[in-house]
Scaffold this motif. Structure first.
Motif, mmCIF file in Angstrom:
data_model
loop_
_atom_site.group_PDB
_atom_site.id
_atom_site.type_symbol
_atom_site.label_atom_id
_atom_site.label_comp_id
_atom_site.label_asym_id
_atom_site.label_seq_id
_atom_site.Cartn_x
_atom_site.Cartn_y
_atom_site.Cartn_z
ATOM 1 N N ALA A 18 0.688 -1.127 0.012
ATOM 2 C CA ALA A 18 -0.039 0.006 0.024
ATOM 3 C C ALA A 18 0.815 1.253 -0.012
ATOM 4 O O ALA A 18 1.912 1.140 0.620
ATOM 5 C CB ALA A 18 -0.917 -0.089 1.104
ATOM 6 N N ASP A 20 0.611 5.829 -0.916
ATOM 7 C CA ASP A 20 -0.365 7.133 -1.433
ATOM 8 C C ASP A 20 0.421 7.627 -2.619
ATOM 9 O O ASP A 20 -0.012 8.927 -2.773
ATOM 10 C CB ASP A 20 -0.291 8.005 -0.087
ATOM 11 C CG ASP A 20 0.767 8.330 0.555
ATOM 12 O OD1 ASP A 20 1.933 7.991 0.123
ATOM 13 O OD2 ASP A 20 0.912 8.640 2.056
ATOM 14 N N ARG A 27 -1.584 2.479 -4.491
ATOM 15 C CA ARG A 27 -2.542 3.762 -4.079
ATOM 16 C C ARG A 27 -4.081 3.391 -4.686
ATOM 17 O O ARG A 27 -5.203 3.389 -3.866
ATOM 18 C CB ARG A 27 -2.179 4.821 -4.600
ATOM 19 C CG ARG A 27 -3.288 6.126 -4.243
ATOM 20 C CD ARG A 27 -2.842 7.576 -4.895
ATOM 21 N NE ARG A 27 -3.659 8.354 -4.557
ATOM 22 C CZ ARG A 27 -3.493 9.391 -3.602
ATOM 23 N NH1 ARG A 27 -2.662 9.501 -2.771
ATOM 24 N NH2 ARG A 27 -4.437 10.285 -3.510
ATOM 25 N N MET A 30 -5.894 1.048 -2.369
ATOM 26 C CA MET A 30 -6.084 1.379 -1.325
ATOM 27 C C MET A 30 -7.445 2.459 -1.528
ATOM 28 O O MET A 30 -8.489 2.406 -0.734
ATOM 29 C CB MET A 30 -5.229 2.201 -0.552
ATOM 30 C CG MET A 30 -4.304 1.726 0.086
ATOM 31 S SD MET A 30 -4.699 0.680 1.526
ATOM 32 C CE MET A 30 -5.318 1.933 2.642
ATOM 33 N N VAL A 40 -9.533 -1.795 6.713
ATOM 34 C CA VAL A 40 -8.327 -1.818 5.780
ATOM 35 C C VAL A 40 -6.982 -1.632 6.417
ATOM 36 O O VAL A 40 -6.943 -0.868 7.162
ATOM 37 C CB VAL A 40 -8.526 -0.758 4.554
ATOM 38 C CG1 VAL A 40 -7.173 -1.180 3.734
ATOM 39 C CG2 VAL A 40 -9.819 -1.055 3.884
ATOM 40 N N PRO A 42 -3.157 -0.967 5.673
ATOM 41 C CA PRO A 42 -1.920 -1.047 4.903
ATOM 42 C C PRO A 42 -0.774 -1.574 5.350
ATOM 43 O O PRO A 42 -0.507 -1.358 6.524
ATOM 44 C CB PRO A 42 -1.877 0.427 4.722
ATOM 45 C CG PRO A 42 -2.760 1.146 5.684
ATOM 46 C CD PRO A 42 -3.653 0.275 6.207
ATOM 47 N N CYS A 55 0.199 2.697 9.207
ATOM 48 C CA CYS A 55 0.624 1.752 8.059
ATOM 49 C C CYS A 55 1.804 0.541 8.954
ATOM 50 O O CYS A 55 2.545 1.239 9.858
ATOM 51 C CB CYS A 55 1.283 2.363 6.873
ATOM 52 S SG CYS A 55 1.983 1.164 5.615
#
Length: 703
Positions: A18, A20, A27, A30, A40, A42, A55
């Motif tokens: 995962a 950003d 990304r 996610m 969820v 990550p 995370c």
């Protein structure tokens, strides 16, 4: 076959890889999980948070990792094995590997994929992929894909071996309001394959139709057996690519799979009770109508239209399909004549003319759907100022529900037709612009009705001498040959298939002695593993009197050695001349397919088999019912049944021969190809006149 458990109903999902970072798979995964009902988690050692979520550096760093229901892996291929091992050690059962770089990339990739399989099997994982787009389950908002688009919720479940197909469909489905329950990208199918998902969705009461895009079926027998069970209650529609030689090569280069012959796929699909779509339109047309409409009780279709031209096009489409135009009984015709204008034609297709208002449509459709001779209906309309399409959609939907007969529509127009299509969708009625798509959808309903009514039976087990057959094949291995011809006709005798009286002569004197024992004119055939097509080189002579046998023996022996001085000549086969009155030359054969096993063939034989290719196929083992179907599938079937005053052929003997050949190749998988050509069919029996087979010596010697 795996128990998929909570693969589609997880409450906690870990996304390994995962991130950003813009325009990355991690990304996209996610972002697509933003509507997920559950938690969820990550996982990325280089991030402290991802899109606002804490995370974790590793799977085992997540508190209570064993409670995770699904792990999605999108890391470099070199790291996948270690990550999946962590997933297994954490006690997580389900894993989707998005990452590419496995068997589709060559030898190193194939080795890496085998390592992945070994790890998954060690920990008893449900593994989807690798090299896949991911999966979706709409009821809980689960979307672990990197594709754009979120399909509406529905009652169709879709699987695909092509990730691109999934990516394209998701956006299209959202645009057209086609709802799905589950969607899965199969990828390389390292562990879970189409058979697993057919079984899973077949047990799902909320999946009404299963759709599949397939390039390859690894376990053909498992596919047939599983799909047969599922199609008793849930229709399956498959679009199979690689139908042509060029397409098969493209599929292999794309997926790393080995494409089997399309005839084997078609035979297997038919025997499994699966409907085959030939293009993308068809697969979704069939899926929608099967999910939304009841099955017809008969094949007769009524056409109701306010435009003559579209009605004629629809009649043409029906004429080209398995369906028929319904005939109206006298009382129905009288009722239609009373409610329609004088200029309207009460024949089918029923043109209620262009000035028809909503009430005329309602009363006409109500009358024809109530007719006993009507199994289904197509309603067509062009736009007029007399009613709104949306109002007509409501009328059609209400009448369809009242009469419980399948209806499809062709409401032809622009935005107004689109709005009407949405209204019809509430009733499960599909709308098409073109009758050429509407009619095949109704035919698909009739095809599936026949599947539901089909009764499967076990193949007959004949009393055969399999021990002697095994000895004959073993002798070939001992001689170092992989081709057998008429010298091995005793193999057919061992399986109860009638053959002419015969013998193998190694000299002209032997040939004459065998001919005298048989009596009457005989047939002489050169016997050589190096000469497959004997007739082409003059290696067959028919109707030879006994006094000419020695000279004929020498002649065809010389022709063979002149043709190929290095050929191994085993002798000359001398056999009884079989020439019954009103006989027909047919062929019964078998060929081993890499996916489905042996494919059994029946058709018009002799020299015509390659000219007309009038053949029918089934995957072995073949039941009596399937063998009988094969005799009726070919274009020459009327000739066998006694067309134009001919005495009917002994079809029972043909059916039995097909089954016995099926049993032979099932008992001996090392037989790679087998032909009885011709199998002469007479009114009172059959004879195998010529015969050849090839064997896999290595497989036979190790069995």
């Amino acid at each position: 076959m795996s128990d998929l458990g909570d693969l589609f109903t997880p409450e906690r999902v870990a996304v390994v890889g995962a991130t950003d970072r813009e325009e990355s798979v991690g990304r996209a995964l996610m972002s697509n999980l933003s509507a997920f009902d559950g938690k969820v988690l990550p996982v990325n050692p280089n991030r402290e948070t991802v899109l606002g979520e804490p995370c974790y550096p590793r799977i085992d760093a997540i508190p209570d990792a064993s409670a995770i229901d699904l792990a999605v892996v999108a890391v470099p291929a070199s790291a996948v094995i270690d990550v999946v091992r962590q997933v297994g050690e954490a006690g997580i059962r389900n894993v989707v590997v998005i990452t590419a770089g496995f068997s589709e990339t060559g030898e190193r990739g194939r080795q890496r994929e085998q390592e992945l399989i070994d790890v998954a099997e060690t920990y008893d994982l449900n593994l989807v992929g690798p090299n896949c787009v991911g999966l979706i389950s709409t009821p809980n908002g689960l979307n672990v894909t990197f594709a754009q688009g979120r399909p509406p919720e529905g009652n169709i479940s879709l699987m695909s071996q092509s990730g691109a197909f999934i990516a394209a469909v998701l956006g299209w489905a959202a645009q057209h309001g086609v709802g799905f329950r589950h969607v899965v990208s199969l990828g390389n199918e390292a562990l879970l394959d189409e058979v697993d998902f057919i079984a899973e969705w077949g047990d799902d009461p909320d999946t009404d139709v299963i759709l599949a895009y397939l390039e390859d079926i690894d376990d053909g027998r498992g596919f047939i057996e599983t799909a047969r069970d599922v199609t008793k209650h849930t229709p399956i529609v498959v679009i199979k690519s690689g139908r042509t030689e060029a397409g098969a090569e493209a599929a292999a280069s794309h997926t790393g799979s080995i494409a089997g012959s399309d005839r084997a796929y078609q035979a297997g699909i038919d025997q499994a009770g699966v409907l085959r779509a030939m293009n993308i339109h068809e697969v979704f047309d069939y899926g929608q109508v099967l999910a939304g409409q009841p099955l017809p009780t008969r094949d007769d279709v009524a056409v109701v239209t306010n435009g003559g031209g579209p009605g004629v096009l629809t009649a043409d489409a029906i004429g080209e399909s398995r369906l028929t135009l319904a005939d109206f009984e006298d009382d129905v015709s009288a009722a239609l004549a009373e409610l329609l204008p004088e200029e309207a034609d009460v024949a089918n297709p029923l043109d209620i003319i262009g000035d028809a208002d909503l009430d005329r449509f309602r009363r006409t459709l109500d009358t024809v759907l109530g007719a006993d001779t009507v199994g289904s209906a197509v309603v067509l309309s062009v736009p007029t100022a007399l009613f709104e399409f949306e109002d007509l959609a409501g009328v059609i939907g209400d009448l369809q529900e009242r009469h419980d007969k399948p209806v499809v529509t062709c409401l032809m127009g622009g935005e107004e037709a689109d709005r009407a299509a949405d209204a019809l969708g509430e009733y499960g009625i599909p709308n098409y612009f073109d009758p050429a798509r509407a009619v095949p959808s109704l035919a698909a309903l009739a095809d599936y009705r026949d599947v539901r009514e089909r009764e499967y039976e076990s193949p007959t087990e004949f009393d055969v001498d399999s021990e002697r057959a095994g000895e004959i094949l073993a002798e070939a291995v001992d001689r170092g040959v992989d081709y057998l011809g008429v010298e091995a006709m005793e193999l057919l005798d061992a399986y109860g298939i009638p053959t002419p009286a015969s013998g193998l002569a190694e000299s002209a004197d032997d040939a004459e002695a065998i001919a005298e024992e048989i009596g009457g004119p005989v047939v002489l055939k050169i016997v050589s593993p190096d000469i497959v097509h004997k007739s082409d080189i003059g290696g067959v002579e028919v109707g030879i009197p006994i006094e000419d046998v020695q000279d004929t023996y020498r002649t065809i022996h010389k022709r063979a050695t002149d043709h190929d001085p290095d050929a191994t000549i085993l002798g000359v086969h001398v056999e009884e001349l079989v020439d019954p009155d009103e006989s027909t030359e047919t062929i019964v054969g078998a060929k081993r397919d890499p996916q489905f096993g042996h494919l059994v063939m029946f058709g018009l034989g002799g020299i015509f088999v390659q000219i007309f290719e009038d053949t029918s196929f089934r995957v072995a083992p073949v039941s009596e019912h399937e063998a009988r179907e094969m005799t009726g599938d070919i274009h020459a079937a009327p000739m066998l049944r006694g067309a134009r005053g001919r005495t009917p052929a002994d079809l029972d003997a043909v059916v039995e021969t097909i089954q016995r050949i099926s049993q032979l190749v099932t008992d001996f998988p090392a037989i790679t190809e087998l032909d009885i050509n011709p199998l002469v069919v007479a009114p009172d029996g059959v004879y195998a006149i010529d015969f050849r087979l090839t064997i896999d010596r290595e497989m036979l010697s190790t069995s």
